[in-house]
Scaffold this motif. Structure first.
Motif, PDB file in Angstrom:
ATOM      1  N   ARG A 128      27.496  36.762   0.648  1.00 22.43           N
ATOM      2  CA  ARG A 128      28.314  35.648   0.187  1.00 22.43           C
ATOM      3  C   ARG A 128      29.714  35.711   0.792  1.00 22.43           C
ATOM      4  N   GLU A 129      30.208  34.539   1.246  1.00 23.23           N
ATOM      5  CA  GLU A 129      31.575  34.458   1.768  1.00 23.23           C
ATOM      6  C   GLU A 129      32.256  33.213   1.217  1.00 23.23           C
ATOM      7  N   VAL A 130      33.457  33.365   0.673  1.00 25.17           N
ATOM      8  CA  VAL A 130      34.268  32.213   0.278  1.00 25.17           C
ATOM      9  C   VAL A 130      34.947  31.687   1.538  1.00 25.17           C
ATOM     10  N   VAL A 131      34.631  30.452   1.917  1.00 25.00           N
ATOM     11  CA  VAL A 131      35.174  29.888   3.147  1.00 25.00           C
ATOM     12  C   VAL A 131      36.330  28.924   2.897  1.00 25.00           C
ATOM     13  N   PHE A 132      36.529  28.506   1.636  1.00 24.63           N
ATOM     14  CA  PHE A 132      37.621  27.582   1.310  1.00 24.63           C
ATOM     15  C   PHE A 132      37.960  27.717  -0.161  1.00 24.63           C
ATOM     16  N   ARG A 133      39.267  27.801  -0.458  1.00 29.93           N
ATOM     17  CA  ARG A 133      39.757  27.756  -1.838  1.00 29.93           C
ATOM     18  C   ARG A 133      40.687  26.553  -1.957  1.00 29.93           C
ATOM     19  N   ALA A 134      40.386  25.689  -2.892  1.00 32.75           N
ATOM     20  CA  ALA A 134      41.143  24.450  -3.056  1.00 32.75           C
ATOM     21  C   ALA A 134      42.353  24.675  -3.956  1.00 32.75           C
ATOM     22  N   ASP A 135      43.444  23.974  -3.644  1.00 34.90           N
ATOM     23  CA  ASP A 135      44.630  24.000  -4.500  1.00 34.90           C
ATOM     24  C   ASP A 135      44.774  22.680  -5.255  1.00 34.90           C
ATOM     25  N   PHE A 136      43.644  21.971  -5.422  1.00 31.50           N
ATOM     26  CA  PHE A 136      43.621  20.713  -6.160  1.00 31.50           C
ATOM     27  C   PHE A 136      42.454  20.755  -7.136  1.00 31.50           C
ATOM     28  N   PRO A 137      42.461  19.912  -8.178  1.00 36.48           N
ATOM     29  CA  PRO A 137      41.329  19.878  -9.112  1.00 36.48           C
ATOM     30  C   PRO A 137      40.034  19.568  -8.374  1.00 36.48           C
ATOM     31  N   THR A 138      38.972  20.290  -8.712  1.00 42.83           N
ATOM     32  CA  THR A 138      37.730  20.205  -7.931  1.00 42.83           C
ATOM     33  C   THR A 138      36.538  19.727  -8.756  1.00 42.83           C
ATOM     34  N   MET A 139      36.781  18.976  -9.806  1.00 45.35           N
ATOM     35  CA  MET A 139      35.699  18.393 -10.598  1.00 45.35           C
ATOM     36  C   MET A 139      35.726  16.886 -10.398  1.00 45.35           C
ATOM     37  N   PRO A 140      35.032  16.332  -9.402  1.00 45.55           N
ATOM     38  CA  PRO A 140      34.119  16.995  -8.483  1.00 45.55           C
ATOM     39  C   PRO A 140      34.766  17.274  -7.128  1.00 45.55           C
ATOM     40  N   MET A 141      34.039  18.006  -6.286  1.00 45.22           N
ATOM     41  CA  MET A 141      34.411  18.221  -4.891  1.00 45.22           C
ATOM     42  C   MET A 141      33.116  18.296  -4.086  1.00 45.22           C
ATOM     43  N   CYS A 142      32.993  17.487  -3.059  1.00 45.35           N
ATOM     44  CA  CYS A 142      31.795  17.490  -2.227  1.00 45.35           C
ATOM     45  C   CYS A 142      32.209  17.597  -0.770  1.00 45.35           C
ATOM     46  N   PHE A 143      31.256  17.908   0.089  1.00 45.24           N
ATOM     47  CA  PHE A 143      31.572  18.064   1.505  1.00 45.24           C
ATOM     48  C   PHE A 143      30.309  17.879   2.336  1.00 45.24           C
ATOM     49  N   ASP A 144      30.506  17.627   3.611  1.00 45.41           N
ATOM     50  CA  ASP A 144      29.438  17.617   4.602  1.00 45.41           C
ATOM     51  C   ASP A 144      30.079  17.933   5.943  1.00 45.41           C
ATOM     52  N   PHE A 145      29.257  18.147   6.969  1.00 46.68           N
ATOM     53  CA  PHE A 145      29.763  18.631   8.242  1.00 46.68           C
ATOM     54  C   PHE A 145      29.843  17.529   9.282  1.00 46.68           C
ATOM     55  N   SER A 146      31.018  17.428   9.920  1.00 43.50           N
ATOM     56  CA  SER A 146      31.218  16.582  11.080  1.00 43.50           C
ATOM     57  C   SER A 146      31.451  17.508  12.258  1.00 43.50           C
ATOM     58  N   ASP A 147      30.526  17.525  13.211  1.00 42.71           N
ATOM     59  CA  ASP A 147      30.513  18.568  14.237  1.00 42.71           C
ATOM     60  C   ASP A 147      30.437  19.914  13.508  1.00 42.71           C
ATOM     61  N   SER A 148      31.396  20.799  13.718  1.00 47.09           N
ATOM     62  CA  SER A 148      31.362  22.082  13.015  1.00 47.09           C
ATOM     63  C   SER A 148      32.352  22.146  11.869  1.00 47.09           C
ATOM     64  N   ASP A 149      33.165  21.093  11.690  1.00 46.41           N
ATOM     65  CA  ASP A 149      34.193  21.102  10.652  1.00 46.41           C
ATOM     66  C   ASP A 149      33.698  20.427   9.383  1.00 46.41           C
ATOM     67  N   PRO A 150      33.868  21.075   8.219  1.00 48.00           N
ATOM     68  CA  PRO A 150      33.538  20.390   6.975  1.00 48.00           C
ATOM     69  C   PRO A 150      34.534  19.262   6.684  1.00 48.00           C
ATOM     70  N   LEU A 151      34.016  18.135   6.238  1.00 47.72           N
ATOM     71  CA  LEU A 151      34.824  17.071   5.651  1.00 47.72           C
ATOM     72  C   LEU A 151      34.675  17.182   4.147  1.00 47.72           C
ATOM     73  N   ILE A 152      35.788  17.309   3.446  1.00 49.51           N
ATOM     74  CA  ILE A 152      35.799  17.591   2.015  1.00 49.51           C
ATOM     75  C   ILE A 152      36.400  16.409   1.274  1.00 49.51           C
ATOM     76  N   VAL A 153      35.686  15.924   0.255  1.00 45.14           N
ATOM     77  CA  VAL A 153      36.210  14.854  -0.585  1.00 45.14           C
ATOM     78  C   VAL A 153      36.975  15.479  -1.747  1.00 45.14           C
ATOM     79  N   SER A 154      38.287  15.252  -1.769  1.00 44.36           N
ATOM     80  CA  SER A 154      39.113  15.614  -2.917  1.00 44.36           C
ATOM     81  C   SER A 154      39.196  14.392  -3.811  1.00 44.36           C
ATOM     82  N   SER A 155      38.285  14.312  -4.773  1.00 44.10           N
ATOM     83  CA  SER A 155      38.191  13.120  -5.603  1.00 44.10           C
ATOM     84  C   SER A 155      39.463  12.897  -6.411  1.00 44.10           C
ATOM     85  N   SER A 156      40.039  13.983  -6.923  1.00 40.34           N
ATOM     86  CA  SER A 156      41.225  13.851  -7.760  1.00 40.34           C
ATOM     87  C   SER A 156      42.406  13.270  -7.006  1.00 40.34           C
ATOM     88  N   GLN A 157      42.464  13.474  -5.688  1.00 38.17           N
ATOM     89  CA  GLN A 157      43.554  12.967  -4.862  1.00 38.17           C
ATOM     90  C   GLN A 157      43.193  11.692  -4.120  1.00 38.17           C
TER      91      GLN A 157
END
Length: 269
Positions: free
Chosen positions: A41-70
């Motif tokens: 197991r590896e933690v690859v990202f820690r968010a500094d925003f509320p994460t209920m919810p937080m989703c992501f998918d990959f564009s090329d090799s970079d994750p695109l992350i939805v920060s719903s709260s923001q």
């Protein structure tokens, strides 16, 4: 036979198979985690925003992350830096799927379930590779998991509050048309989904404590029955990954022990 890959997850969601590892979001831990098939197991990202919810998918090799709260779509670069890819506006976004051209679809936006807001239908937004945002569908009954067919011609979305999978035809400019029921799930409540190579879809179901494989039209092909709610699923070449946990309603989120697990089911090649 169902196996256990990982336990002790606070609130797992949004699994993605990428580059030989299963990536998932742990909403209550504010993390995106990658785990190998051996359980490393590896933690690859820690968010500094509320994460209920937080989703992501990959564009090329970079994750695109939805920060719903923001109301933001963020890009996580290989060096760990985070930049704003697009401003979605509003809150209550729930899922994302990235297209082959680097554009993506984000759904939700009708109401903020975690904030206790009353239900309102939501929509689907298209974000171009350059970050331009426009709504391409409305009247979505609590949009959840989404999938694009390999040719990019069809988008399928789980409508949790309508007990169905709904399909749209995708135009070259990313707009959606020809809305239709892909599968009526009866009393099933679809959450995350995963499209398999045959064109069938695995559907996670929290109250049904199951993950069911259905073909277009609604015929049930397989079902994995579980002892806790199944929130989402993902596929590698030979394994179905199930993100599960005990569910006691919104009032139970964040209380009690961490019951989240990732389970594995071998899939014949």
């Amino acid at each position: 036979m169902t196996g256990v890959l990982l336990e002790g997850i606070a609130f797992g969601e949004s699994p993605r198979w990428h580059d030989g590892r299963l990536w998932f979001a742990d909403w209550l831990a504010h993390e995106i985690v990658a785990v190998t098939p051996a359980g490393e197991r590896e933690v690859v990202f820690r968010a500094d925003f509320p994460t209920m919810p937080m989703c992501f998918d990959f564009s090329d090799s970079d994750p695109l992350i939805v920060s719903s709260s923001q109301g933001l779509l963020l890009r996580l670069s290989g060096d760990g830096s985070v930049s704003t890819h697009a401003e979605l506006g509003g809150t209550g976004f729930n899922e994302i799927v990235v297209a082959a051209d680097g554009g993506c679809y984000v759904n939700g936006g009708g109401f903020d379930l975690m904030a206790g807001e009353a239900y309102r239908p939501g929509g689907i937004w298209h974000v171009s590779p350059g970050g331009d945002v426009r709504e391409v569908a409305d009247g979505i009954a609590f949009g959840n998991g989404m999938a694009l067919t390999p040719d990019g011609a069809t988008l399928i979305v789980a409508e949790s509050y309508a007990n169905r999978l709904t399909a749209f035809t995708v135009s070259p400019d990313g707009s959606l048309s020809d809305r239709r029921v892909w599968a009526d799930l009866g009393d099933g409540v679809p959450d995350g989904i995963a499209l398999d190579p045959s064109g069938a879809i695995w559907v996670a179901d929290v109250p049904g404590k199951s993950c069911t494989r259905v073909r277009e039209g609604g015929e049930v092909l397989d079902r994995v029955t579980l002892d806790s709610g199944c929130f989402a699923c993902a596929l590698s070449e030979d394994t179905l990954y199930l993100v599960t946990q005990e569910w006691h309603g919104l009032d139970g989120v964040g209380t009690g022990p961490r019951t989240g697990r990732i389970l594995t089911v071998p899939i014949p090649r």
